[in-house]
Design an enzyme around this catalytic site. Structure first.
Site, PDB file in Angstrom:
ATOM      1  N   PHE A   1      -5.418  14.055   2.414  1.00 38.54           N
ATOM      2  CA  PHE A   1      -4.894  13.428   1.200  1.00 38.54           C
ATOM      3  C   PHE A   1      -3.528  14.006   0.837  1.00 38.54           C
ATOM      4  O   PHE A   1      -3.228  15.148   1.154  1.00 38.54           O
ATOM      5  CB  PHE A   1      -5.854  13.574   0.000  1.00 38.54           C
ATOM      6  CG  PHE A   1      -7.168  12.877   0.206  1.00 38.54           C
ATOM      7  CD1 PHE A   1      -7.339  11.577  -0.224  1.00 38.54           C
ATOM      8  CD2 PHE A   1      -8.218  13.507   0.854  1.00 38.54           C
ATOM      9  CE1 PHE A   1      -8.548  10.918  -0.026  1.00 38.54           C
ATOM     10  CE2 PHE A   1      -9.423  12.868   1.057  1.00 38.54           C
ATOM     11  CZ  PHE A   1      -9.581  11.563   0.616  1.00 38.54           C
TER      12      PHE A   1
ATOM     13  N   CYS B   1     -16.951   0.490  -7.597  1.00 38.03           N
ATOM     14  CA  CYS B   1     -16.017  -0.159  -8.519  1.00 38.03           C
ATOM     15  C   CYS B   1     -15.505  -1.472  -7.931  1.00 38.03           C
ATOM     16  O   CYS B   1     -15.684  -1.759  -6.750  1.00 38.03           O
ATOM     17  CB  CYS B   1     -14.834   0.773  -8.802  1.00 38.03           C
ATOM     18  SG  CYS B   1     -13.812   1.065  -7.339  1.00 38.03           S
TER      19      CYS B   1
ATOM     20  N   ARG C   1      -9.063  -2.440   5.334  1.00 41.03           N
ATOM     21  CA  ARG C   1      -9.415  -2.715   3.935  1.00 41.03           C
ATOM     22  C   ARG C   1      -8.239  -3.304   3.163  1.00 41.03           C
ATOM     23  O   ARG C   1      -8.433  -4.122   2.264  1.00 41.03           O
ATOM     24  CB  ARG C   1      -9.996  -1.489   3.252  1.00 41.03           C
ATOM     25  CG  ARG C   1      -9.058  -0.351   3.077  1.00 41.03           C
ATOM     26  CD  ARG C   1      -9.734   0.795   2.320  1.00 41.03           C
ATOM     27  NE  ARG C   1      -8.908   1.963   2.419  1.00 41.03           N
ATOM     28  CZ  ARG C   1      -9.301   3.100   2.966  1.00 41.03           C
ATOM     29  NH1 ARG C   1     -10.517   3.227   3.446  1.00 41.03           N
ATOM     30  NH2 ARG C   1      -8.484   4.122   3.011  1.00 41.03           N
TER      31      ARG C   1
ATOM     32  N   ASP D   1      -5.220  12.876   6.505  1.00 39.09           N
ATOM     33  CA  ASP D   1      -6.673  12.984   6.379  1.00 39.09           C
ATOM     34  C   ASP D   1      -7.054  13.970   5.276  1.00 39.09           C
ATOM     35  O   ASP D   1      -8.169  13.937   4.766  1.00 39.09           O
ATOM     36  CB  ASP D   1      -7.296  13.429   7.707  1.00 39.09           C
ATOM     37  CG  ASP D   1      -7.217  12.343   8.772  1.00 39.09           C
ATOM     38  OD1 ASP D   1      -7.086  11.153   8.399  1.00 39.09           O
ATOM     39  OD2 ASP D   1      -7.272  12.687   9.961  1.00 39.09           O
TER      40      ASP D   1
ATOM     41  N   ASP E   1       0.873  -1.158   0.000  1.00 38.27           N
ATOM     42  CA  ASP E   1       0.000   0.000   0.000  1.00 38.27           C
ATOM     43  C   ASP E   1       0.924   1.225   0.000  1.00 38.27           C
ATOM     44  O   ASP E   1       2.129   1.097   0.263  1.00 38.27           O
ATOM     45  CB  ASP E   1      -0.873  -0.047   1.262  1.00 38.27           C
ATOM     46  CG  ASP E   1      -1.727   1.184   1.434  1.00 38.27           C
ATOM     47  OD1 ASP E   1      -2.397   1.588   0.463  1.00 38.27           O
ATOM     48  OD2 ASP E   1      -1.730   1.751   2.543  1.00 38.27           O
TER      49      ASP E   1
ATOM     50  N   ASP F   1      -0.005   5.135   1.169  1.00 33.58           N
ATOM     51  CA  ASP F   1      -0.171   6.065   2.295  1.00 33.58           C
ATOM     52  C   ASP F   1      -0.317   5.295   3.603  1.00 33.58           C
ATOM     53  O   ASP F   1      -1.163   4.432   3.740  1.00 33.58           O
ATOM     54  CB  ASP F   1      -1.384   6.964   2.067  1.00 33.58           C
ATOM     55  CG  ASP F   1      -1.264   7.780   0.785  1.00 33.58           C
ATOM     56  OD1 ASP F   1      -0.126   8.069   0.358  1.00 33.58           O
ATOM     57  OD2 ASP F   1      -2.304   8.112   0.195  1.00 33.58           O
TER      58      ASP F   1
ATOM     59  N   GLN G   1      -6.675   5.780  -4.443  1.00 36.77           N
ATOM     60  CA  GLN G   1      -6.426   7.214  -4.597  1.00 36.77           C
ATOM     61  C   GLN G   1      -7.746   7.922  -4.885  1.00 36.77           C
ATOM     62  O   GLN G   1      -7.963   8.485  -5.952  1.00 36.77           O
ATOM     63  CB  GLN G   1      -5.381   7.465  -5.695  1.00 36.77           C
ATOM     64  CG  GLN G   1      -3.987   6.997  -5.329  1.00 36.77           C
ATOM     65  CD  GLN G   1      -3.448   7.707  -4.105  1.00 36.77           C
ATOM     66  OE1 GLN G   1      -3.580   8.923  -3.954  1.00 36.77           O
ATOM     67  NE2 GLN G   1      -2.838   6.947  -3.192  1.00 36.77           N
TER      68      GLN G   1
END
Length: 191
Positions: A21, A99, A131, A19, A9, A11, A54
């Site tokens: 981005f 998606c 996740r 938070d 992964d 980030d 993203q």
């Protein structure tokens, strides 16, 4: 012979999560030891691939040019540390778009499997969130959690509900690399 592959992964695993981005190269800050860890993987013969959500793209917080600039900065910083990332797979969708590629769905990992023509069973996937671990488990990868992002207090073996029971926990990416390369060295000594 199957290639040696590690999937990461971005980030919270390689760089500090935000938070707000990570929208520009100036906002991308590597975590201590992360770039060196990737370099060590490369030098041990591993291909390293990114699988990253993203959603800032889908939310309109940054555009492709900004994402490409962040990744160019990351790759340049990694090259200076003697490492490389072979490919970057990302989901550009916002959470509500339904998606198949947004983690926890395994779509990004399936794309990696197709691109490399390999079975992902047992391939390490390193991330910092529930996740990530769910996507890894769904794709047959070995889930490895680092405590440098969204779950800094997670302790095995008492995982919260939803975590795959085979999740392995490491302090950071460097500790994961120590674990993986230590296991590889141990296997080499016994074969």
């Amino acid at each position: 012979m199957q290639i040696k592959l590690v999937i990461l992964d971005r980030d919270g695993t390689i760089n500090r999560a935000s938070d707000e981005f990570v929208k520009s190269p100036e906002e991308w800050h590597p975590l201590p030891g992360a770039l060196e860890g990737i370099s060590r993987l490369n030098h041990a013969g591993f291909h390293v691939v990114l699988a990253t959500n993203q959603s800032g793209l889908g939310r309109g917080l940054f555009d492709m040019a900004a994402l490409n600039a962040v990744h160019a900065h990351m790759l340049k910083s990694l090259a200076a540390a003697g490492g490389r990332i072979d490919a970057i797979f990302y989901c550009p969708h916002a959470p509500g778009e339904g998606c198949a590629c947004r983690k926890p769905a395994p779509g990004l990992l399936q794309q990696i499997q197709e691109r490399y023509g390999i079975d992902l069973k047992g391939v390490p996937y390193v991330g910092d969130s529930l996740r990530d671990m769910q996507a890894a488990h769904s794709a047959g990868c070995a889930p490895h959690m680092v405590l440098t992002g969204r779950h800094p207090d997670l302790q095995a073996p008492s995982f919260p509900i939803g975590f795959p029971p085979d999740t392995q926990v490491h302090a950071d990416l460097g500790a994961f690399v120590d674990h993986l390369l230590g296991d590889a060295t141990d296997r080499d000594k016994t074969s």
